[in-house]
Design an enzyme around this catalytic site. Structure first.
Site, PDB file in Angstrom:
ATOM      1  CD  GLU A   1      -1.796   1.711   2.849  1.00 11.08           C
ATOM      2  OE1 GLU A   1      -1.499   2.895   3.110  1.00 11.08           O
ATOM      3  OE2 GLU A   1      -2.137   0.899   3.721  1.00 11.08           O
ATOM      4  CG  HIS A   2       3.512   2.658   3.348  1.00  8.83           C
ATOM      5  ND1 HIS A   2       4.303   3.511   4.075  1.00  8.83           N
ATOM      6  CD2 HIS A   2       2.418   2.437   4.120  1.00  8.83           C
ATOM      7  CE1 HIS A   2       3.716   3.798   5.222  1.00  8.83           C
ATOM      8  NE2 HIS A   2       2.580   3.147   5.287  1.00  8.83           N
TER       9      HIS A   2
ATOM     10  CD  GLU B   1       2.782   3.027   9.360  1.00  7.54           C
ATOM     11  OE1 GLU B   1       1.578   2.721   9.379  1.00  7.54           O
ATOM     12  OE2 GLU B   1       3.436   3.157   8.306  1.00  7.54           O
TER      13      GLU B   1
END
Length: 424
Positions: free
Chosen positions: A70-71, A143
């Site tokens: 996704e990133h 993260e």
């Protein structure tokens, strides 16, 4: 194009399954200024072991690949980042990864078509290199460490750790520092080609659109694609039992946080999913809702000072009830919840309370249709489970006290309950 209408909310769903396998859902909202588009793939953090269509052997990938992918999709070969491009257009763009879904989205009042150009371009054109994958590991590593410091996330994840023995839902969506270190561009391309095939995806748009026109606009922006065969997703066998009843962790919190979870036997029948979800919502409202006797008693005694969160999370292969909040006496809340459940099983739910709660839940569903984002997100998430979202409005009439009592006895079992606590 198939048209599904719901007279209760006076809404229409225009649904088209394209030759390339992509499902497009359009919910027109005449006169609405805000427009919303979400493009999702039926692929999340749970899908770490699978058989690629056309292959015979299992593929196993490290935890966190879906989120990593996704990133990476935002990064373009020309050096630009699509999220920056979308922001410059004045649209509110984002993406998310859950246990079951990865989705890319934007909301706007202007520049819808330029934003759609960008979104449909970056989702269909992955660009992975050894260098940019290594760089991303550092970003996602930060993260992961950030999430490790979030007590509200840890109290939930710890509950999953003791609720499930083997199911991948107990693994953090973002993975671990160790697991993402094993990700390379070949793994990303393989997962992309497997799960981002159009036959495994769906687009939902909601706003002031002419359905036929927006469908043509979408078709023009799609790359040629062949329909993949079915992806065989492999999940470990999961016992009905819990791992253990209680887990505690110390973190920097002003007041202890708790999550009470109940392990539920999942169903893969869409109609039963909807009915069970509605029944559990009614039961949770009666159990810990702000108008419930238990909530009033806990509040009056000073055991709670704010709301109690309650929800039912489910998919085809796992399901659980969640009750969470903050209190200096989390164990006391846990004991009270168990006692109240036992009382409900003995006394049942009074007819007047049942009817009031049912009306409240129905009203909340109707209200969801006032917001284009809520509508589209509901239809996308439910679609991947085989559910037409309109069914919630239709099925609620079929929920009676007897069925709710059956669900109470079947779901709210003390030997399936756990509590996770984070305290200072």
């Amino acid at each position: 194009m198939q048209i599904i209408e719901n007279s209760k909310v006076k809404e229409k769903l225009y649904l088209e399954k394209l030759e390339n396998g992509l499902t497009v859902m359009i919910i027109p909202k005449k006169g609405m200024k805000k427009k919303y588009m979400i493009w999702g793939t039926n692929y999340g953090s749970n899908d770490n072991v699978f058989v690629v269509p056309g292959e015979n052997t299992k593929t196993k990938v490290p935890n966190g690949v879906a989120h990593f992918l996704e990133h990476k999709l935002f990064e373009q070969e020309n050096g630009t980042n699509s999220l920056d491009t979308l922001t410059a257009l004045g649209v509110d763009a984002n993406a998310f990864t859950t246990n079951d879904i990865t989705a890319y989205l934007f909301a706007c009042t202007d520049n819808f078509y330029p934003a759609m150009d960008e979104l449909m371009d970056y989702v269909q054109n992955p660009y992975f290199t050894d260098e940019n994958v290594e760089k991303e590991k550092g970003i996602i590593g930060q993260e992961i460490m950030m999430y490790d410091d979030y007590p509200d996330w840890k109290v939930y994840l710890n509950a999953m750790q003791i609720l499930y023995h083997n199911h991948p839902i107990k693994i953090d969506v973002v993975g671990t520092i160790d697991s993402i270190s094993k990700i390379d561009k070949e793994i990303l391309y393989k997962c992309y080609q497997t799960f981002y095939n159009l036959s495994n995806m769906a687009i939902v748009v909601c706003g002031d659109f002419e359905p036929e026109k927006i469908l043509e606009e979408i078709k023009q922006r799609l790359k040629k694609s062949k329909v993949n065969g079915e992806i065989q997703r492999i999940y470990p066998e999961e016992p009905d039992t819990i791992v253990k009843e209680k887990i505690e962790q110390k973190m920097e919190v002003s007041r202890p946080m708790y999550t009470i979870a109940i392990k539920v036997k999942p169903t893969d029948n869409p109609e039963e999913m909807v009915k069970k979800d509605l029944a559990i919502q009614i039961l949770l409202e009666f159990l810990v809702g702000k108008s419930s006797p238990l909530y009033k008693r806990l509040y009056d005694e000073g055991i709670i000072s704010g709301g109690i969160g309650a929800s039912y999370e489910f998919s085809e292969n796992c399901a659980h009830v969640m009750i969470s909040g903050q209190s200096n006496e989390p164990e006391q809340i846990y004991d009270n919840v168990k006692q109240e459940i036992a009382k409900m099983k003995t006394n049942g739910i009074p007819e007047n309370a049942f009817n009031r709660i049912k009306k409240k839940i129905y009203g909340e569903y109707v209200k969801d249709y006032d917001d284009v984002e809520n509508i589209a997100n509901m239809f996308l998430t439910n679609y991947f489970m085989g559910i037409n979202t309109f069914e919630y409005l239709n099925q609620i009439d079929n929920i009676d006290v007897e069925y709710v009592r059956e669900v109470l006895n079947d779901v709210f079992k003390e030997d399936k309950m756990v509590i996770s606590i984070v305290k200072n």
